[in-house]
Scaffold this active site. Sequence first.
Site, PDB file in Angstrom:
ATOM      1  CG  ASP A 143     -10.434  -1.316   3.262  1.00 19.56           C
ATOM      2  OD1 ASP A 143      -9.787  -1.939   2.883  1.00 19.56           O
ATOM      3  OD2 ASP A 143      -9.207  -1.696   4.402  1.00 19.56           O
ATOM      4  CE  LYS A 203      -3.717  -2.774   2.796  1.00 16.56           C
ATOM      5  NZ  LYS A 203      -3.800  -2.927   3.396  1.00 16.56           N
ATOM      6  CD  GLN A 217      -3.206  -4.777   6.405  1.00 12.55           C
ATOM      7  OE1 GLN A 217      -3.532  -2.974   5.980  1.00 12.55           O
ATOM      8  NE2 GLN A 217      -3.425  -5.719   5.687  1.00 12.55           N
TER       9      GLN A 217
END
Length: 314
Positions: A121, A54, A98
């Site tokens: 997300d 990322k 995460q």
Amino acid sequence: MNAQVMDGKTVAQSVLERVKILSERFWEHTGRQPGLAVIMAGDDPASAVYVRNKKKACRRVGIAFFEVHLPRDADESRIMEQIHRFNMDDDCDGMIIQLPLPEGMDADYFLEQIDPGKDVDGFHPLNTGKLWLGTAPIAPCTPAGIIKILEAYNIQIEGREAVIAGRSAIVGKPTAALLLARHATVTLAHSRTTRLDEICRRADLLVTAVGRPGFFGADHIKPGAVVIDVGINRIDLDSAGPKWLALDSPIADKLRENGHALIGDVHPRAAIERASYFTPVPGGVGRMTVAMLMHNTITLAGIRLGIDPGDSPV
Ligand code: NAD
């Protein structure tokens, strides 16, 4: 029939190039880069790789990357502190926790604390609801990547029978919502589904996300179906490997070379012989996920500051 491989790498690259242009435009409007924050707790090695990827993607497209890495035994209040910090930080446009978090921590609870406008997300319950209502500005990254790759290959979705195997909140369910919104007739199958092979064989569009190496074979694939393989499974020469060595494919080569290899949920030979199009593993949907994260970040950054990012929502 020999299926056409859908090249996730090329499609992901074109998404990243587009994001780069949009983030330059954002900079011209605001004098700063769009910003993405990642909060990680613990030392899961796969998560460390994902976070690194990322970061690399952010650097490539001109998105500022804020990384917080907390120890495995960090108090939950420290995660909370970081979420609140990034919720308030004007330079942060998107935030990710995460996953997985260390055992015993309730990920859902933390996800609900993220400002829904910064939820890149798309896992916040408000955004999940909006996704099903068809009003969400973004979609979770892997399902969004599936749609992008289908669009890139001009695959018709409307009116077609889609079967999704796997009903997780991050892949199966949001993919169902996106395909339904595009007028497919959607079946969501799972571990308790009976006659899974028959159901899958009905699919014009089969999406597999169960996490079982090579589980879906010729019996599951209607001739000419489009097969999107989301599964990413690591196999080792010592355990499952010998079964795959006979296969004349890059998987067998990788196994011989490295002692391990990545394989999807679909048996590669079945995909090649039965499907019209399929996404390989690696190099298919996996490539799309990070690219769509970048796309989601620039989209939310634009919305937050009232700048039209120039692209229609996913
Ligand atoms: P999960 O474990 O949360 O969910 C698995 C789903 O598969 C469940 O709904 C379960 O009911 C179903 N399932 C399990 N065994 C089954 C069976 N025998 N028959 C039918 N259904 C069955 O998994 P997830 O997080 O959705 O991930 C699924 C796979 O996709 C994994 O291999 C994961 O690594 C991969 N993945 C890839 C990406 C990507 O970027 N390409 C992103 C997320 C997940």
